[in-house]
Design an enzyme around this catalytic site. Sequence first.
Site, PDB file in Angstrom:
ATOM      1  N   SER A  46       1.148  -5.594   3.930  1.00  0.00           N
ATOM      2  CA  SER A  46       0.715  -6.522   2.878  1.00  0.00           C
ATOM      3  C   SER A  46       1.010  -7.976   3.194  1.00  0.00           C
ATOM      4  O   SER A  46       0.510  -8.856   2.511  1.00  0.00           O
ATOM      5  CB  SER A  46       1.413  -6.164   1.560  1.00  0.00           C
ATOM      6  OG  SER A  46       1.343  -4.793   1.309  1.00  0.00           O
ATOM      7  N   ILE A  48       3.720  -9.509   2.628  1.00  0.00           N
ATOM      8  CA  ILE A  48       4.457 -10.075   1.492  1.00  0.00           C
ATOM      9  C   ILE A  48       5.914 -10.305   1.890  1.00  0.00           C
ATOM     10  O   ILE A  48       6.521  -9.462   2.543  1.00  0.00           O
ATOM     11  CB  ILE A  48       4.442  -9.098   0.289  1.00  0.00           C
ATOM     12  CG1 ILE A  48       3.017  -8.716  -0.075  1.00  0.00           C
ATOM     13  CG2 ILE A  48       5.171  -9.691  -0.917  1.00  0.00           C
ATOM     14  CD1 ILE A  48       2.162  -9.863  -0.548  1.00  0.00           C
ATOM     15  N   HIS A  50       9.067 -10.334   0.007  1.00  0.00           N
ATOM     16  CA  HIS A  50       9.545  -9.989  -1.334  1.00  0.00           C
ATOM     17  C   HIS A  50      10.734 -10.841  -1.728  1.00  0.00           C
ATOM     18  O   HIS A  50      11.549 -11.206  -0.884  1.00  0.00           O
ATOM     19  CB  HIS A  50       9.931  -8.508  -1.381  1.00  0.00           C
ATOM     20  CG  HIS A  50       8.779  -7.595  -1.158  1.00  0.00           C
ATOM     21  ND1 HIS A  50       7.918  -7.236  -2.183  1.00  0.00           N
ATOM     22  CD2 HIS A  50       8.313  -6.990  -0.042  1.00  0.00           C
ATOM     23  CE1 HIS A  50       6.982  -6.424  -1.695  1.00  0.00           C
ATOM     24  NE2 HIS A  50       7.193  -6.258  -0.398  1.00  0.00           N
ATOM     25  N   VAL A 173       8.375   5.156  25.679  1.00  0.00           N
ATOM     26  CA  VAL A 173       9.619   5.838  26.043  1.00  0.00           C
ATOM     27  C   VAL A 173       9.452   7.325  25.738  1.00  0.00           C
ATOM     28  O   VAL A 173       9.029   7.695  24.646  1.00  0.00           O
ATOM     29  CB  VAL A 173      10.795   5.260  25.229  1.00  0.00           C
ATOM     30  CG1 VAL A 173      12.042   6.119  25.389  1.00  0.00           C
ATOM     31  CG2 VAL A 173      11.062   3.823  25.656  1.00  0.00           C
ATOM     32  N   LYS A 251       2.655   3.522  -8.154  1.00  0.00           N
ATOM     33  CA  LYS A 251       3.201   2.183  -8.016  1.00  0.00           C
ATOM     34  C   LYS A 251       2.217   1.076  -8.375  1.00  0.00           C
ATOM     35  O   LYS A 251       2.617  -0.035  -8.609  1.00  0.00           O
ATOM     36  CB  LYS A 251       3.699   1.995  -6.579  1.00  0.00           C
ATOM     37  CG  LYS A 251       5.073   1.386  -6.495  1.00  0.00           C
ATOM     38  CD  LYS A 251       5.558   1.339  -5.063  1.00  0.00           C
ATOM     39  CE  LYS A 251       6.581   0.203  -4.934  1.00  0.00           C
ATOM     40  NZ  LYS A 251       7.098   0.069  -3.588  1.00  0.00           N
ATOM     41  N   ARG A 312       3.610   3.378   6.955  1.00  0.00           N
ATOM     42  CA  ARG A 312       5.008   2.935   6.826  1.00  0.00           C
ATOM     43  C   ARG A 312       5.909   4.065   7.313  1.00  0.00           C
ATOM     44  O   ARG A 312       5.634   5.234   7.087  1.00  0.00           O
ATOM     45  CB  ARG A 312       5.359   2.639   5.382  1.00  0.00           C
ATOM     46  CG  ARG A 312       4.381   1.757   4.639  1.00  0.00           C
ATOM     47  CD  ARG A 312       4.683   1.898   3.169  1.00  0.00           C
ATOM     48  NE  ARG A 312       3.800   1.305   2.241  1.00  0.00           N
ATOM     49  CZ  ARG A 312       2.629   1.797   1.857  1.00  0.00           C
ATOM     50  NH1 ARG A 312       2.125   2.865   2.432  1.00  0.00           N
ATOM     51  NH2 ARG A 312       1.933   1.221   0.909  1.00  0.00           N
ATOM     52  N   ILE A 337      12.304   1.740   8.781  1.00  0.00           N
ATOM     53  CA  ILE A 337      12.125   0.433   8.138  1.00  0.00           C
ATOM     54  C   ILE A 337      10.777   0.417   7.423  1.00  0.00           C
ATOM     55  O   ILE A 337       9.759  -0.039   7.947  1.00  0.00           O
ATOM     56  CB  ILE A 337      12.206  -0.709   9.173  1.00  0.00           C
ATOM     57  CG1 ILE A 337      13.444  -0.568  10.053  1.00  0.00           C
ATOM     58  CG2 ILE A 337      12.187  -2.057   8.461  1.00  0.00           C
ATOM     59  CD1 ILE A 337      14.764  -0.681   9.305  1.00  0.00           C
ATOM     60  N   CYS A 401     -15.516 -19.139  17.574  1.00  0.00           N
ATOM     61  CA  CYS A 401     -15.524 -18.350  16.341  1.00  0.00           C
ATOM     62  C   CYS A 401     -15.911 -19.281  15.209  1.00  0.00           C
ATOM     63  O   CYS A 401     -15.115 -20.114  14.762  1.00  0.00           O
ATOM     64  CB  CYS A 401     -14.150 -17.739  16.082  1.00  0.00           C
ATOM     65  SG  CYS A 401     -13.964 -17.026  14.425  1.00  0.00           S
ATOM     66  N   CYS A 438     -17.917 -12.656   9.431  1.00  0.00           N
ATOM     67  CA  CYS A 438     -18.894 -11.914  10.219  1.00  0.00           C
ATOM     68  C   CYS A 438     -18.201 -10.875  11.101  1.00  0.00           C
ATOM     69  O   CYS A 438     -18.873 -10.133  11.826  1.00  0.00           O
ATOM     70  CB  CYS A 438     -19.788 -12.827  11.048  1.00  0.00           C
ATOM     71  SG  CYS A 438     -19.157 -13.284  12.687  1.00  0.00           S
TER      72      CYS A 438
END
Lengths: 477, 132, 420
Positions: A46, A48, A50, A173, A251, A312, A337, A401, A438
């Site tokens: 996201s 974000i 927090h 690894v 949520k 996640r 994490i 671009c 585009c």
Amino acid sequence: MEYDVVIIGGGVVGCAIARSLSKYTLDTILLEKEEDLCSGTSKANSGIVHSGYDPKPGTLMAQLNIEGNALIHTLSKELDFDFKENGSLIICREKEHLDQLKTLYNRGIANGVKGLEILQKEQVMQLEPNLNNDVVGALLCKTGGIVDPFGMTYAFAENAFANGVKFQCNTPVISVEKLKNGYLISCQNGKKFQTKYVVNAAGLYSDVIHNEVSQHQLHITPRRGNYMLFDKAIGNMVSHTIFQLPTQKGKGVLVTPTIHNNMMIGPTSVHMQDREDTSTTAEDLALIKELAQKSVTAIPFQSVITSFSGLRAAEDGKDFVIGEVEDSKGFFDAAGIKSPGLSCSPAIAEHLAKALVAKAHAQKKPHFIKTRQGQVRTKDLDPTAYNALIKKNPLYGKIVCRCEQISEGEIIDAIQRPLGATSLDGIKRRCRAGSGRCQAGFCTARTMEILSEQTGIPLEQITKNAEGSELLKGEIK
Amino acid sequence: MIIKELTCIGCPMGCQLTIEFDEIQKKLLHVSGNQCPKGNRYAHKELTNPTRIVTSSIKIEGGEIGVVSVKTQKDIPKSQIFPIMDAIHQTTVIAPVYIGSVLIHDVAGTHVDIIATKTVLTRKKESTDTTL
Amino acid sequence: MKYDKDLIIIGAGPAGLAAALSSKENGCTNILIIERSQYMGGILNQCIHNGFGLHTFHQELTGPEYAARYEKSIQDQHIPISLNTMVLSIAAHSVTYVNQTEGLVTLTCHAIILAMGCRERPRGALNIPGYRPSGIYPAGTAQQLMNIEGKSVGKRIVILGSGDIGLIMARRLTLEGSKVLAVAEIMPYSGGLKRNIVQCLDDFHIPLYLSHTITQIEGKKRVEGVTLQKVGTDRKPIEGTTMHFDCDTLLLSVGLIPENELSIQAHVALSPITHGPLVDDTLQTSVAGIFACGNVLHVHDLVDFVSEEAALAGKMASDYVKNGEKQRNNIPLHCKNGVRYSVPQSIDPLEMEQEITIRFRVTDVFHNRSVALYANKTLLKKIKKKILAPGEMETITIKKTQDIAWNEVQALTIQTEETV
């Protein structure tokens, strides 16, 4: 090859740890399994930062969130990545739930969050006129923000590199073997690394890596989140990041501007088996559409430019797993994490580095390079500065671009910088070429040519990201 | 006798034609479904000697772009499309190539030439030119 | 008021070139064309197939050949053009651009002609679920890679969208040795010209699945397969109608969007239906002195109509530069009963040229229907059409007439109706 530290994983956490460790005289190398850093969860989230009202007070997560938020405020300037304190608004749509806002407020206070305020309906609607009119109140968190997750990851990595950390991509690894003193890391490409200490920042595979050395097994359940991204033309539909109060059903989803001035909605949260399943689904997209409209009914869905999906790494223990492994000394986890991982990353890095440095009795480097300059953005330059730049290097005056106004010079920068891009997605993450409305329809051909010219990789071998994602199938014939 | 269905492409109408065809004498016996005489003419041509214009590209070495666009100078029998494509695929030209020039003479034995439909000049160093 | 340029034309594709020639022909002298690419010709450079020029030159030409005719005229007329130059912003009488030799420049101008063309709708805008592998191309991007770079985009292709670009690419890929497995079209009719269905699909036995869409894309790094599904009249997928294709490439021909980001900056009002500027019969937009033509105004099927439309824009812009802003009384043109949109969207019957062309598209396929133009309730013109289709732009012309009490006309209407 003898190292002091091998970091496994080149996402935002691994790169932040690399930077924190690079302040010390430790011979450090970071190994990343994909073709570029920032290829896993760090590239699909996201964005974000927090404020810290959400984690349970007294937990490590809460502490790291507060510290991480503060660190991002300062590091964004020192390391030149994009961060904006646009503020978070958790909106409440039912009078019976207003006490939940109070609960969050109190939790935030307990965690040490500054800038919290409960707002009445009128105040909320004044701040965000496009919200649905059924808002009854909201919690405003002034210290909440939005960040460029790619920019932040690359900033940590480049600064670590400038301070002596080595990086190797395309190096998955496959095993970690405990030695008498230290560890032996074996990789899929046949390379082996002998090291005193290991940092496990392997994201979705951090349980697999941890379980190589410890009897106390970890287990990661990937949790998939789908997102929709909208045209910049509606990028200011909301200015705060709009959260929804969790209900019985779940949520809720965000409606937020992104740091790049798009608008974004999402994510879902679906438990997965497959650690590689980053697909979007019709059900997920329909769900985020339905839920986002509970905050802002008027979202013009014909302005969507793309949708994407990220996983996640949620550990069964429901918390971050950070620190030295009990039964495997010298092996440090930064595992599981999940959210608010992005916000916590620099704080996780400082904590982990502190523990490892103490263990290793490492010395601080006398000449640590504290700041890092990102690549130039012609779009942000004033006309005089832009003209001076074009005089020095005309390629900054050739726009490739069109949607994001990115010049050939900037695409070349993205490739030629230390730890530079080797694929189209890598270019996109570093300088935005191809991320506009585009969706690279116009600039793909020229960007491929530039990548080929700069690296010598033949056009037919240019990839979107990993090997196997080549765009072309030879010449026409 | 064979009965065949065809879409006429003489105009946007796109009439669905039903055609009765004597395959031994190669003669068109009857056409129905057309709303104008063009349908008759189209049906006749399609059944006895269907032709097409083939447009494609030929690899060019040292040019500003990778391929030069080409076409058959006239329409060619439909059955020769892929033999013509084979000839095109086996050909490479060298820049500069000028619009209208013949790149393959009498392609695939059709007595029709392949001509360039654009001019491709020799590649210079990085083009910073903003004027013609 | 002295301007740096009398007229700036943004875009040197077929619209920009025709507009430039026409404006010069009509007396405009201080013209500048600005083009972002290295060449004139715009999209025609990659349209190497034929079918261009039947109306303009009474010949069937390929795209590059059509462009070459105009390029030669531009050179013969010595009309200034800046290539490799990107316009970054515009306002009512100024244009800001950047290139490698001049840097960032702002020029003032009396008039502007918008001729920026359009872009393709990407996969992301359709929200097709699945991964984001390589091998998904808007048809025009694939066309550029094949026809300019000379590269193959894939070996086993599925195409979504039966618009002309998709059909043309189906043939192109087949001729170049790829296998085109299917063309899926969400509508119950094709969006392309009938001749293209025959010459691009039927000729090569490529199946066309009408009322079908793509509901899943497989393949994490590169496309590995797609799922087609039938849709109902609500265009939603029907359960149990899936068809799977193993393929390595998905081409998208799912809509062209006029590129009006610059127009929005100059506060030019856009039509929500065409996504192009609202214009009157002089092709002037809602901002005095700014004109529009070609695909940026509305998406065309035939380049010949683009050239015609652009020639008018050039003439009108030239008149504007000579005579300044004219007092006009534009009457809105309403589209009803099967007419989806018209260009222009308003007409001043007293100030218009002797004869004007109204271009329009219909909402569905109609057989044996008429198209009628009314001023209030008075019939101005009625034309009979054997067939009307959304994929084929239509025209109706009207002559200037004094026979109507125009000051009493609130609205003009264009509609389809029964042929009596």
